[in-house]
Write a protein that holds these residues in place. Structure first.
Motif, PDB file in Angstrom:
ATOM      1  N   LYS A   1       0.827  -1.204   0.000  1.00 56.42           N
ATOM      2  CA  LYS A   1       0.000   0.000   0.000  1.00 56.42           C
ATOM      3  C   LYS A   1       0.860   1.253   0.000  1.00 56.42           C
ATOM      4  CE  LYS A   1      -0.646  -0.606   4.990  1.00 56.42           C
ATOM      5  NZ  LYS A   1      -1.642  -0.812   6.069  1.00 56.42           N
TER       6      LYS A   1
ATOM      7  N   GLU B   1       0.386   5.146   1.529  1.00 55.95           N
ATOM      8  CA  GLU B   1      -0.438   5.950   2.429  1.00 55.95           C
ATOM      9  C   GLU B   1       0.068   7.389   2.424  1.00 55.95           C
ATOM     10  OE1 GLU B   1      -1.634   3.343   6.096  1.00 55.95           O
ATOM     11  OE2 GLU B   1       0.428   2.856   5.553  1.00 55.95           O
TER      12      GLU B   1
ATOM     13  N   TYR C   1       1.920   5.780  -7.149  1.00 55.90           N
ATOM     14  CA  TYR C   1       2.068   4.334  -7.050  1.00 55.90           C
ATOM     15  C   TYR C   1       3.539   3.947  -7.025  1.00 55.90           C
ATOM     16  CZ  TYR C   1       2.772   4.745 -12.131  1.00 55.90           C
ATOM     17  OH  TYR C   1       3.232   5.101 -13.382  1.00 55.90           O
TER      18      TYR C   1
ATOM     19  N   THR D   1      -2.502   4.933  -4.959  1.00 58.41           N
ATOM     20  CA  THR D   1      -3.515   5.779  -4.345  1.00 58.41           C
ATOM     21  C   THR D   1      -3.670   7.017  -5.217  1.00 58.41           C
ATOM     22  OG1 THR D   1      -4.235   6.783  -2.266  1.00 58.41           O
ATOM     23  CG2 THR D   1      -1.923   7.085  -2.863  1.00 58.41           C
ATOM     24  N   HIS D   2      -4.528   7.959  -4.795  1.00 56.65           N
ATOM     25  CA  HIS D   2      -4.790   9.155  -5.591  1.00 56.65           C
ATOM     26  C   HIS D   2      -4.691  10.401  -4.722  1.00 56.65           C
ATOM     27  CE1 HIS D   2      -6.455   5.967  -8.107  1.00 56.65           C
ATOM     28  NE2 HIS D   2      -6.331   6.800  -9.129  1.00 56.65           N
TER      29      HIS D   2
ATOM     30  N   THR E   1      -9.399   7.639   5.120  1.00 58.20           N
ATOM     31  CA  THR E   1      -9.815   8.387   3.948  1.00 58.20           C
ATOM     32  C   THR E   1     -10.398   9.701   4.408  1.00 58.20           C
ATOM     33  OG1 THR E   1     -10.319   6.358   2.770  1.00 58.20           O
ATOM     34  CG2 THR E   1     -11.302   8.370   1.917  1.00 58.20           C
TER      35      THR E   1
ATOM     36  N   ALA F   1     -12.555   7.664  -4.439  1.00 58.75           N
ATOM     37  CA  ALA F   1     -11.975   6.335  -4.609  1.00 58.75           C
ATOM     38  C   ALA F   1     -12.101   5.925  -6.063  1.00 58.75           C
ATOM     39  CB  ALA F   1     -12.709   5.332  -3.720  1.00 58.75           C
TER      40      ALA F   1
END
Length: 372
Positions: A46, A48, A107, A122-123, A143, A150
């Motif tokens: 992941k 974060e 990413y 993620t964005h 979030t 998302a």
């Protein structure tokens, strides 16, 4: 008796002007010369971020690799595509950019985007300078309300694989590229000792015998714990025994080796030099990798309902003729080798086979998208 006091008209006007001025004050944004600072934490599997939304302008990403293998961070969007060098475990890096309003994808690009496919993406939303939405901080793993939306749920991906060509059984023996694997094994912690024992007598060897059999399966990559698989393999082993494997459920937890993941994964670059899973396998690209449980029969007698199964349709690792391992980096070879590995379930006895496991290859296999 109530006394009324008149308020001078100029005071009323002043109060109204002050109220209008307060109402017209835009949200505070950072000074143009002060870049936003976004912390990014990378781990398996992941990415974060400390911020879900920032204002347009200069930004400095401070990236920490909190994982156990090397990672990197790439920022892509609005005609920007920039990435950090490889970041070793425990190390940090920075990336300074100027971002326009829009949505950016962040990413890990390591392994031809294999880490991204495993979930390391993620964005980040970048708001225009006049936007009423102010940047907001978030805690890692949460979030933010008003943050980047998302991504849309990915559609179910599926693959149908059919084994073909010469069939071989791989028997225990020495790994032919020990010097290449040795430096990578240093990062494997508690698993290192067990893996090092396989260098001298493990499943990836040049000790092979001809076999015969069939294998076909369908796998569905639906994300997280919703993956599924359905297939049957039948084959003969060196001692003349007939084996049948029925796979009907995936395995998603505690799958060795370092780092751990399971289920169904389409399009994965790993093993070998990648530091993803055991380096006692050449570096490969796979069309599909499956970790599953199966019902295993020997000569029509049930052996176990909990056989641990690993299947890969991967780039060719073995040469024709003697079927010896032909390359340490096989990732650019044609994807046509179908590997089936079967181990006893936790706490179960070894199989009645050399090394206590079963390892069979179909060397000229194929795949297609199954009919819906």
């Amino acid at each position: 008796m109530m006394h009324r006091h008149a308020v001078p008209s100029r005071n009323v006007a002043g109060a109204l002007l002050a109220a209008v001025a307060l109402a017209a004050t835009p949200p505070r944004h950072r000074a143009p010369s002060a870049p936003a600072v976004v912390s990014a934490k990378l781990s398996e599997w992941k990415v974060e971020l400390s911020e879900a939304t920032i204002a347009a302008g200069p930004v400095t990403f401070t990236i920490t690799n909190a994982g156990s293998i090397p990672h990197a961070l790439e920022v892509e969007g609005e005609r920007i595509e920039r990435e950090t060098p490889l970041i070793e475990p425990g190390a940090t890096a920075t990336l300074a950019l100027t971002l326009k309003p829009g949505t950016y994808e962040l990413y890990c690009p390591v392994g031809n985007d294999s880490h991204k496919k495993l979930g390391m993406e993620t964005h980040l939303t970048v708001a225009g300078s006049g936007s009423a939405e102010a940047p907001g901080a978030v805690e890692y793993g949460t979030t933010a309300l008003g943050g980047s939306p998302a991504p849309a749920a990915a559609s179910v991906q599926a693959i149908r694989v059919t084994g073909g060509g010469p069939v071989i059984q791989i028997l225990p023996g020495p790994f032919p590229f020990p010097d290449s694997a040795a430096p990578i094994l240093q990062a494997f912690g508690d698993e290192r000792e067990g893996l090092e024992s396989q260098v001298k007598n493990g499943p990836y060897s040049n000790n092979v015998v001809r076999s015969r059999g069939t294998f076909a399966f369908t796998a569905w990559d639906e994300g997280a714990v919703r993956d599924s698989v359905d297939g049957v393999a039948e084959f003969a082993t060196q001692d003349g025994a007939h084996w049948k494997l029925v796979i009907d459920r995936v395995q998603t937890k505690d799958v060795p080796h370092h780092p751990r993941f399971g289920g169904v994964i389409l399009g994965l670059y790993y093993h070998g030099v990648t530091q993803v899973h055991t380096p006692l396998v050449p570096t490969i690209n796979s069309a599909v990798a499956v970790w599953a449980f199966g019902h295993l029969y020997r000569n029509d007698v049930l052996v176990t309902d909990n056989a641990m199964v690993h299947v890969m349709l991967l780039s060719r690792t073995r040469r024709d003729g003697d079927f010896a391992l032909a390359c340490w980096d096989c990732s650019k070879n044609k994807i046509e080798e179908l590997q089936l590995q079967i181990l006893p379930g936790p706490g179960e006895p070894k199989f009645a086979a050399p090394g206590g496991f079963l390892f069979v290859n179909w060397e000229k296999s194929s795949s297609r998208k199954p009919a819906s």
